[in-house]
Design an enzyme around this catalytic site. Sequence first.
Site, PDB file in Angstrom:
ATOM      1  N   LYS A   3      -2.803   4.961  -2.595  1.00  0.00           N
ATOM      2  CA  LYS A   3      -3.746   5.771  -1.828  1.00  0.00           C
ATOM      3  C   LYS A   3      -4.118   6.967  -2.699  1.00  0.00           C
ATOM      4  CE  LYS A   3      -3.931   3.745   2.237  1.00  0.00           C
ATOM      5  NZ  LYS A   3      -5.191   3.240   2.803  1.00  0.00           N
TER       6      LYS A   3
ATOM      7  N   GLU B 223     -10.930   0.666  -3.460  1.00  0.00           N
ATOM      8  CA  GLU B 223     -11.241   0.360  -2.059  1.00  0.00           C
ATOM      9  C   GLU B 223     -11.897   1.562  -1.366  1.00  0.00           C
ATOM     10  OE1 GLU B 223      -7.759  -1.231  -0.165  1.00  0.00           O
ATOM     11  OE2 GLU B 223      -8.567  -1.025   1.858  1.00  0.00           O
TER      12      GLU B 223
ATOM     13  N   GLY C  43      -3.964  -4.006   6.073  1.00  0.00           N
ATOM     14  CA  GLY C  43      -2.919  -3.673   7.049  1.00  0.00           C
ATOM     15  C   GLY C  43      -3.228  -2.363   7.744  1.00  0.00           C
TER      16      GLY C  43
ATOM     17  N   SER D 183       0.872  -1.168   0.000  1.00  0.00           N
ATOM     18  CA  SER D 183       0.000   0.000   0.000  1.00  0.00           C
ATOM     19  C   SER D 183       0.915   1.226   0.000  1.00  0.00           C
ATOM     20  CB  SER D 183      -0.865  -0.036   1.262  1.00  0.00           C
ATOM     21  OG  SER D 183      -1.595   1.168   1.402  1.00  0.00           O
TER      22      SER D 183
ATOM     23  N   ASP E 165     -13.680  -1.750   2.970  1.00  0.00           N
ATOM     24  CA  ASP E 165     -12.771  -1.862   4.111  1.00  0.00           C
ATOM     25  C   ASP E 165     -13.525  -1.315   5.326  1.00  0.00           C
ATOM     26  OD1 ASP E 165     -10.816  -1.371   6.074  1.00  0.00           O
ATOM     27  OD2 ASP E 165      -9.368  -0.447   4.732  1.00  0.00           O
TER      28      ASP E 165
ATOM     29  N   LYS F 129      -1.040  -1.047  -4.464  1.00  0.00           N
ATOM     30  CA  LYS F 129      -2.236  -0.259  -4.133  1.00  0.00           C
ATOM     31  C   LYS F 129      -1.793   1.187  -3.915  1.00  0.00           C
ATOM     32  CE  LYS F 129      -4.582   0.034   0.299  1.00  0.00           C
ATOM     33  NZ  LYS F 129      -5.203  -0.760   1.386  1.00  0.00           N
TER      34      LYS F 129
ATOM     35  N   ASP G 273      -7.075   3.068  -3.122  1.00  0.00           N
ATOM     36  CA  ASP G 273      -7.795   3.105  -1.835  1.00  0.00           C
ATOM     37  C   ASP G 273      -8.027   4.561  -1.459  1.00  0.00           C
ATOM     38  OD1 ASP G 273      -8.838   2.787   0.697  1.00  0.00           O
ATOM     39  OD2 ASP G 273      -7.108   1.710   1.526  1.00  0.00           O
TER      40      ASP G 273
ATOM     41  N   LYS H  36      -9.628  -6.952   8.013  1.00  0.00           N
ATOM     42  CA  LYS H  36      -8.601  -6.559   8.969  1.00  0.00           C
ATOM     43  C   LYS H  36      -9.011  -7.152  10.310  1.00  0.00           C
ATOM     44  CE  LYS H  36      -7.261  -2.266   6.703  1.00  0.00           C
ATOM     45  NZ  LYS H  36      -7.416  -0.799   6.684  1.00  0.00           N
TER      46      LYS H  36
HETATM   47  O1  OSB Z   1      -7.134   1.716   4.517  1.00  0.00           O
HETATM   48  O2  OSB Z   1      -5.892   0.034   4.298  1.00  0.00           O
HETATM   49  C1  OSB Z   1      -6.116   1.142   4.808  1.00  0.00           C
HETATM   50  C2  OSB Z   1      -3.101   2.220   6.908  1.00  0.00           C
HETATM   51  C3  OSB Z   1      -3.738   2.835   7.975  1.00  0.00           C
HETATM   52  C4  OSB Z   1      -5.106   2.925   7.961  1.00  0.00           C
HETATM   53  C5  OSB Z   1      -5.849   2.396   6.906  1.00  0.00           C
HETATM   54  C6  OSB Z   1      -5.213   1.759   5.851  1.00  0.00           C
HETATM   55  C7  OSB Z   1      -3.813   1.694   5.847  1.00  0.00           C
HETATM   56  C8  OSB Z   1      -3.047   1.097   4.757  1.00  0.00           C
HETATM   57  C9  OSB Z   1      -1.662   0.609   5.095  1.00  0.00           C
HETATM   58  O3  OSB Z   1      -3.413   1.042   3.616  1.00  0.00           O
HETATM   59  C10 OSB Z   1      -1.516  -0.840   4.921  1.00  0.00           C
HETATM   60  C11 OSB Z   1      -0.208  -1.320   5.511  1.00  0.00           C
HETATM   61  O4  OSB Z   1      -0.182  -1.654   6.710  1.00  0.00           O
HETATM   62  O5  OSB Z   1       0.774  -1.328   4.773  1.00  0.00           O
HETATM   63 MG    MG Z   2      -8.298   0.593   3.137  1.00  0.00          MG
END
Ligand code: OSB
Ligand code: MG
Length: 374
Positions: A163, A213, A290, A135, A238, A161, A188, A262
């Site tokens: 953001k 996402e 994650g 991510s 999510d 992925k 995401d 999660k």
């Molecule tokens: O939306 O998946 C998410 C990190 C913090 C809060 C929400 C998210 C995330 C990530 C990081 O996308 C995923 C990772 O731990 O690498």
């Molecule tokens: Mg997410």
Amino acid sequence: MKIESIELREIRMQLKSPFETSFGTTLNRRILEVEVIADGVSGWGEVTAVETPAYNSETTDTAWHIISDFIAPNLIGKNVNKASDFPALVAAIRGHEMAKSGIENALWDIEAQRKRVPLWKLLGGTMEEIACGVSLGIRENPASLVKKVEEELRSGYQRIKLKIKPGKDLEYVAAVRKEFPHIRLSVDANSAYTLDDMAHLKKLDEYKLLMMEQPLSWDDIYAHSKLQAQIETAICLDECIHNTPQALTAIELKACRIINIKLGRVSGHTEARELQGICHQRNIPVWCGGMLEAGIGRAHNIAMSTLPGFTLPGDVSASRRYWNEDIIEPAVEVTPKGTIQVPKGPGLGFTVKRALIERLTVRRNRWSAQHAAH
Ligand code: OSB
Ligand code: MG
């Protein structure tokens, strides 16, 4: 399992670099770690709440409060037959899934060690190697994102992925897709858009994304069903999914075609396993999300990812992407083909670095059965 002691602590850890999402930027993590001792066996869990209530309603401090004032005092001294009995013990506490998960998962670690099996096997996992993705946080410009993607692909990661948020979306996705026409790519938004952005989000269809996402509100399954009917890209939920009934609602309303699981968000291994089961029956692929976890949370994610419903690469990646030194040994490593080899030892299958955790601890609370009132 007679619950002999519970120790809750807050550790501070600094990420190697800031991680930007649509809801904010994180550099300094405040993470809660839980150690439970039952029948002389020590088990560990991690609370995956973040520092602010911007991802979901929990925070490091709300989890501290719920565990310290409601969960630990109620659990200490009790006899718990199996870890999967834990949800019933905390059913009167509404919400606070991440707080519950930190404790429940420690019980799973204990149960697996007592049965002398790896946690992933106790859960019913079937994969000895799991597929990994990354991510990537929002960056200052598309060119620097393309460079980062190239680096991660070179390490072997199987899915990238990105953001996104309004103003930092189409241009970034277009630049990455142009450079890498065939990779598994997803985005995401962490709830950064509304249904008024429908026409804008539709433009993402052209980039053949694996999924989009959580584009819309964190608690609005209905809005996602309206969007999914209008776009080709598969929506993955999510934030919206905290339990199996909500997943069933989303699937029946056709609000998504994929679900991110999660452990913290769904309150622990018991519910996570149930949820992946109902998705598997309905051909809804799931993958492990994650929360910028330290090693204990990461080890639990690896165990969960071995269940048969986890057919897409997760956001479970190497310790070294986040930390200079992780709190478990060995650190989580990813193979050149973008997989993690699942550990073979009993319980979590990693060793917790107690001395390091001790140094990182800024506060603690401890309950022991001798002092418990009953
Ligand atoms: O939306 O998946 C998410 C990190 C913090 C809060 C929400 C998210 C995330 C990530 C990081 O996308 C995923 C990772 O731990 O690498
Ligand atoms: Mg997410």
